[in-house]
Write an enzyme that holds these catalytic residues in place. Structure first.
Site, PDB file in Angstrom:
ATOM      1  N   ARG A  18      24.602 -17.482   8.113  1.00  0.00           N
ATOM      2  CA  ARG A  18      25.730 -18.237   7.556  1.00  0.00           C
ATOM      3  C   ARG A  18      25.222 -19.176   6.475  1.00  0.00           C
ATOM      4  NH1 ARG A  18      25.654 -23.481   9.421  1.00  0.00           N
ATOM      5  NH2 ARG A  18      24.524 -23.893  11.379  1.00  0.00           N
ATOM      6  N   HIS A  54       0.836  -1.191   0.000  1.00  0.00           N
ATOM      7  CA  HIS A  54       0.000   0.000   0.000  1.00  0.00           C
ATOM      8  C   HIS A  54       0.876   1.248   0.000  1.00  0.00           C
ATOM      9  CE1 HIS A  54      -3.684  -2.310   0.803  1.00  0.00           C
ATOM     10  NE2 HIS A  54      -2.882  -3.101   1.505  1.00  0.00           N
TER      11      HIS A  54
END
Length: 213
Positions: free
Chosen positions: A190, A113
């Site tokens: 990671r 929006h």
């Protein structure tokens, strides 16, 4: 241009358009039908999902309750598992690959929006009519992903194959394949490597075995 075509084009559309409202009403009613079934009513559940979503792969299962917005804009691969309260607000396209596992309360959203409050309330369409308008961005999720409980995936995000997204994360940007990612906003912690294999956790593996390729 029809409002659904505007969604696919990534431009402003009117969610209150009668054609779009009819699509959503149909899907919302099918959600209710699915949520009224028992877990072992597998044929009934499969029939509802096949009527509601764009594709639902073989061997896939959704615990329920479910909340699809359009349904037909979502394509789910094979051997997918979705836990309680799966919510997919698929104004734009949502694709989920094979062998993905979602914990409870996973939410995928595609609509956006306007930030300006006045524009969010009303703008003028091409005919000069005052309308509530928004736009949407597709979400794409690769194969073999695991999402923990209460993960939220935001519009326009692509998540690569083999990712693990930690519980409670809010994914606002793309996540590369084979990543462990977490946080609000979600970020890569990671890479997932061979060192993560259960073979290196004998206290948990117990008398089970890893399948050798």
């Amino acid at each position: 241009m029809r409002e659904e075509e505007k969604i696919r084009a990534g431009i402003l559309f009117c969610p209150a358009d009668p054609e779009l409202k009819a699509m959503k009403l149909r899907t919302h009613n099918l959600n209710n039908n699915y949520n009224a079934t028992y877990e072992d009513e597998t044929d009934k559940r499969a029939a509802i999902l096949n009527e509601m979503v764009g594709a639902f792969g073989e061997g896939s299962f959704i615990q329920g309750p479910i909340y699809f917005h359009y349904g037909k804009h979502t394509r789910i691969g094979c051997e997918f598992f979705g836990n309680f309260n799966l919510t997919i607000q698929d104004d734009a396209e949502v694709t989920i690959g094979d062998r993905c596992n979602f914990g409870p309360n996973v939410t995928i959203v595609t609509p956006i929006h306007p930030m300006d409050a006045k524009e969010r309330y009303q703008m003028l369409n091409a005919a000069g009519e005052k309308k509530h308008l928004c736009y949407a961005r597709p979400v794409h999720i690769g194969n073999d992903c695991w999402f923990g409980a209460s993960v939220t995936v935001c519009p326009g995000v692509t998540i690569g194959d083999g990712c693990v997204i930690s519980a409670g994360s809010v994914v606002t940007r793309d996540i590369p394949a084979n990543s462990f990612a977490a946080g609000v906003p979600c970020r890569v912690i990671r890479e997932i490597t061979e060192a993560d294999s259960m073979r290196y956790k004998p206290e948990i593996l117990a008398d089970n075995r890893v399948i050798e390729e």
